[in-house]
Design an enzyme around this catalytic site. Structure first.
Site, PDB file in Angstrom:
ATOM      1  N   HIS A 153       0.878  -1.408   0.088  1.00  0.00           N
ATOM      2  CA  HIS A 153      -0.094  -0.078  -0.066  1.00  0.00           C
ATOM      3  C   HIS A 153       0.761   1.160   0.103  1.00  0.00           C
ATOM      4  O   HIS A 153       2.047   1.305   0.196  1.00  0.00           O
ATOM      5  CB  HIS A 153      -0.909  -0.144   1.338  1.00  0.00           C
ATOM      6  CG  HIS A 153      -0.278   0.010   2.667  1.00  0.00           C
ATOM      7  ND1 HIS A 153       0.403  -1.004   3.024  1.00  0.00           N
ATOM      8  CD2 HIS A 153       0.099   1.115   3.247  1.00  0.00           C
ATOM      9  CE1 HIS A 153       1.067  -0.362   4.328  1.00  0.00           C
ATOM     10  NE2 HIS A 153       1.003   0.469   4.561  1.00  0.00           N
ATOM     11  N   ASP A 155       0.464   4.860   2.055  1.00  0.00           N
ATOM     12  CA  ASP A 155      -0.153   5.277   3.127  1.00  0.00           C
ATOM     13  C   ASP A 155      -1.661   6.005   3.132  1.00  0.00           C
ATOM     14  O   ASP A 155      -1.433   7.055   2.048  1.00  0.00           O
ATOM     15  CB  ASP A 155       0.703   5.877   4.244  1.00  0.00           C
ATOM     16  CG  ASP A 155       1.669   4.874   4.851  1.00  0.00           C
ATOM     17  OD1 ASP A 155       1.119   3.715   5.016  1.00  0.00           O
ATOM     18  OD2 ASP A 155       2.770   5.452   5.111  1.00  0.00           O
TER      19      ASP A 155
END
Length: 369
Positions: A153, A155
């Site tokens: 990911h 953030d």
């Protein structure tokens, strides 16, 4: 199972048989005091939705020629140089930094207003802008709950203004395991064919906080701000470097807007696999006590390894907001500059001339390694 690491240091004296289990657990954790005030907590409070905020882009930067070895004290010029270096490299590491959380937050504020996470823990001391990363023997990872790809990911990319120059410092970590990997959106963009690059530049995708919020509620934890979904360009331009980066991630990107679902699924699956599986785009960092990493969430994705249970891993993150992601078309219209391919720019600096159109017609060749 992860390979077994070998410690080449002089072996310690063999523990007594009755103490073997406890000593083994202790030896798997770095010997650094765990401050109770920085332990995770989940206060049941409510925050207002985020609105657009002013962010000073660190564009008037120097060439990052000075070597920064210690992060305190830094002049504003050196902070700008650090931001540029991180913006060029994606992630930068420092070891042996006696930097407390207050100094870490002060440094982060230079890059933008600090983000407060809606679901993850904050310190017991009440520092709402600190993101606490914490795992110990009570939280054994469940491989049936997620795939490794899903852990990659950028953030909180679902925010209207996602993070920029972010820092993480490990307080306590396992002797082996618990590494973090980063994958470059610059490198991913550069690896694509010119036609596919152009196609992606015209697309936008939905980034969603819904699954993260629902997961918190299912665990009986509070959600401090209502979850949102935001549309961002699939290819964004870094405001200081002017380089193009793929901006999607398995953790939060859900679909591409305005194209058939099958096409969206195929494109995202391809990009997600490149992020997680292509070692040409990645770096891996082994944490030590007082190590700190700075990465630019605008241009890299990351994932931790969960290969250290039952040891403890405790870290603190400071996360400044960046600008709203800017598409290639928007960047060029607003600045009058041409957005660039990072790899082509590096080759140009090295005196290597690449004819992209001509090179794309060459016959495929195998590797000789």
């Amino acid at each position: 199972m992860a390979p077994t690491a070998v410690n080449e240091k002089t072996p310690a004296p063999k523990p007594e048989p009755g103490r073997l289990k406890n000593e083994a657990l202790k030896s798997s954790i770095h010997s650094i005091r765990l401050p109770s005030a920085m332990m995770p907590s989940f206060p049941d409070i409510a925050w207002e939705p985020l609105s657009e905020i002013d962010v000073t882009d660190r564009e008037n930067l120097f060439d990052a020629a000075q070597k920064v070895k210690h992060l305190t004290p830094l002049s504003d010029t050196q902070k700008d140089e650090l931001a540029l270096l991180v913006g060029e490299r994606g992630v930068v590491f420092f070891r042996d930094q006696e930097l407390d959380i207050y100094q870490q937050l002060d440094l982060a504020r230079h890059f933008g207003p600090l983000h407060k996470h809606a679901t993850t823990p904050i310190p017991r001391k009440g520092l709402e802008e600190v993101h606490v990363v914490y795992n110990d023997a009570s939280r054994r990872p469940d491989p049936s709950a997620f795939s490794k790809i899903e852990l990659w990911h950028s953030d909180v990319s679902y925010e209207l203004q996602p993070p920029s120059t972010t820092s993480l410092k490990v307080i306590t970590g396992p002797e082996y395991g618990g590494d973090t990997l980063w994958s470059s959106g610059y490198a991913l963009y550069s690896s694509l064919s010119p036609g596919f690059q152009t196609y992606l530049e015209g697309l936008s995708a939905v980034h969603s906080a819904v699954a993260q919020a629902e997961g918190a509620r299912a665990a009986g934890l509070p959600v401090r701000r209502k979850e949102i979904e935001t549309i961002h360009p699939v290819v964004r331009v870094h405001p200081a470097t002017g380089w193009k980066s793929v901006y999607v991630n398995p953790g939060f990107t859900r679909r591409i807007v305005g194209i058939p679902k099958a096409e969206s699924d195929a494109i995202l699956t391809f990009l997600f696999n490149q992020i997680s599986n292509n070692p040409d785009h990645q770096v891996r960092f082994k944490w030590e006590p007082n190590s700190i990493a700075f990465w630019d969430n605008r241009i890299v994705m990351h994932s931790a390894t969960f290969d250290f249970w039952p040891a403890t891993r405790h870290a603190l993150r400071a996360t400044p907001h960046g600008e709203k992601p800017t598409s290639v078309e928007e960047y060029e219209r607003q600045t009058g500059k041409e957005a660039k391919d990072r790899q082509l720019e590096i080759w140009k600096q090295q005196g290597v001339a690449i004819d992209v159109k001509k090179n794309s017609s060459l016959k495929a060749r195998g590797y000789n390694d």
